[in-house]
Design an enzyme around this catalytic site. Structure first.
Site, PDB file in Angstrom:
ATOM      1  N   SER A 118      -3.642  -4.236   9.124  1.00 36.47           N
ATOM      2  CA  SER A 118      -2.625  -5.068   8.478  1.00 36.47           C
ATOM      3  C   SER A 118      -2.652  -6.505   8.978  1.00 36.47           C
ATOM      4  O   SER A 118      -1.831  -7.321   8.550  1.00 36.47           O
ATOM      5  CB  SER A 118      -1.234  -4.475   8.739  1.00 36.47           C
ATOM      6  OG  SER A 118      -0.893  -4.558  10.113  1.00 36.47           O
ATOM      7  N   THR A 173       2.531  -1.094   4.605  1.00 34.85           N
ATOM      8  CA  THR A 173       2.674  -2.474   5.068  1.00 34.85           C
ATOM      9  C   THR A 173       2.372  -2.538   6.560  1.00 34.85           C
ATOM     10  O   THR A 173       2.240  -1.516   7.219  1.00 34.85           O
ATOM     11  CB  THR A 173       4.097  -2.992   4.798  1.00 34.85           C
ATOM     12  OG1 THR A 173       5.030  -2.110   5.416  1.00 34.85           O
ATOM     13  CG2 THR A 173       4.371  -3.082   3.324  1.00 34.85           C
TER      14      THR A 173
HETATM   15  N1  ASP Z   1       5.404  -8.999   5.265  1.00 31.96           N
HETATM   16  C1  ASP Z   1       4.012  -8.867   4.950  1.00 31.96           C
HETATM   17  C2  ASP Z   1       3.752  -9.449   3.609  1.00 31.96           C
HETATM   18  O1  ASP Z   1       4.528  -9.216   2.711  1.00 31.96           O
HETATM   19  C3  ASP Z   1       3.518  -7.456   4.922  1.00 31.96           C
HETATM   20  C4  ASP Z   1       4.007  -6.549   5.993  1.00 31.96           C
HETATM   21  O2  ASP Z   1       4.766  -6.923   6.857  1.00 31.96           O
HETATM   22  O3  ASP Z   1       3.595  -5.400   5.979  1.00 31.96           O
HETATM   23  O4  ASP Z   1       2.735 -10.065   3.428  1.00 31.96           O
END
Ligand code: ASP
Length: 345
Positions: A76, A193
């Site tokens: 991620s 996510t």
């Molecule tokens: N907040 C991040 C995004 O929307 C993804 C995540 O935190 O998993 O790019």
């Protein structure tokens, strides 16, 4: 600082004064404190170590998240991040420095595995705050960053698997799906996510923060989430503390989560309560039916993190989860406060 003087100071800050009144004596904390998303136990440990060595909180935060950016197993963030729908890894990051009030950010940056370091360069070497896409890459190369292929074999395999089924599971939504008939869309098509946010407060009360991510997996190319947007996935104010977010970035952008957490702390809320207020704001602002489960709850996770200048910290999310923290008791995971008791996914 006594509770009373702290409250008076925070109220005047919230009222817009933002000038430390004379009675606010800087108080040294027993130890620097760092908070992060649950993938950041080693990151918070390193950030605290760096602050103990005298590093500025923002630099300590970037050093911490770099461990995760460089880890090919974390899909991620940084190297090995899951790619966009065309199989290209695009990274987002931002940093903010409390003492100077400056920030820097990059969005949709390809080929550079440490976007948080590039965001630091934007903060220190430009008159801008946010660079995106091709311009961000050219700026990084000009500063000596090395372009490399960030798509690991494992992430490529996950992308191919997604692509083979993608006819109905991409991020394109019709206006009809965005209305009454799209009710089950999100649950069915949501992807995992990730991301790391790290907020840091030094022993002298100075703050700094950083968020870095590869964003939502299989996003539409050019999509930028909350992570590089100051005030959304990350914010800090040296008179108050730090606030940040991970999870569905669209929900955080639409609620201006990071700045909201800091503002709630400026009004006198504890970090945990400030984060919970941000969670409730996401619930109130999530109205489209395709994003709700059959109980009418948001069908995604969003988590907020906060530390105030006095070293108090907290985190809250829609669903049960954990966060990482390091203070004088060492680095560890703790349960966050959740609005709903169950876990998502
Ligand atoms: N907040 C991040 C995004 O929307 C993804 C995540 O935190 O998993 O790019």
């Amino acid at each position: 600082m006594s509770d009373f003087s702290r409250r008076r100071f925070l109220q005047s800050a919230a009222a817009g004064a933002f000038v430390a009144p004379a009675f606010v004596a800087p108080r040294r904390l027993r130890s620097p404190v760092a908070i992060a998303s649950e993938n950041g136990v080693k990151a918070v440990e390193l950030a605290v170590q760096r602050m103990n060595e005298g590093w500025r909180p923002v630099d300590a935060a970037v050093a911490g998240v770099e461990l995760v950016e460089n880890d090919p197993e974390d899909d991620s963030v940084g190297l090995g991040g899951l790619p966009n729908e065309e199989g290209v890894v695009e990274l987002d990051a931002c940093v903010m420095d409390g003492p100077s009030g400056l920030g820097g950010a990059v969005g949709a940056l390809q080929s550079i595995k440490n976007p948080a370091q590039v965001a630091l360069k934007v903060m220190r070497h430009t008159d801008h705050v946010l660079l995106v896409g091709e311009g961000a890459l050219r700026f990084a190369l000009a500063h000596g960053f090395v372009a490399e292929n960030l798509l690991t074999e494992k992430s490529r395999q996950k992308w191919i698997e997604w692509r083979e089924k993608r006819s109905s599971i991409d991020k394109w939504v019709s206006p009809e799906e965005n209305g009454e008939h799209g009710k089950e869309w999100f649950k069915k098509y949501a992807h995992k996510t990730g991301t790391i946010h790290l907020g840091a407060v030094a022993a002298n009360g100075d703050v700094g923060s950083c968020t870095t991510t590869s964003g939502l997996a299989f996003k539409i190319p050019g999509r930028v989430g909350d992570s590089p947007l100051l005030g959304c996935g990350n914010y800090c104010d040296n008179d108050v503390g730090t606030g940040g977010s991970t999870g569905r970035g669209e929900a955080c952008i639409l609620s201006n989560g990071g700045a909201f957490v800091v503002h709630q702390m400026a009004l006198g809320k504890s970090p945990t309560d400030a984060c919970m207020e941000a969670v409730k704001r996401v619930v109130r602002l999530t109205k489209v039916k395709r994003l709700l489960d059959d109980q009418g709850r948001p069908a995604f996770q969003v988590k907020f993190y906060g530390i105030d200048k006095s070293g108090q910290f907290g985190s809250a999310g829609l669903y049960a989860d954990q966060f990482a923290v390091c203070d004088e008791k060492g680095a560890r995971l703790q349960d966050l406060a959740s609005l709903y008791d169950d876990k998502i996914r």
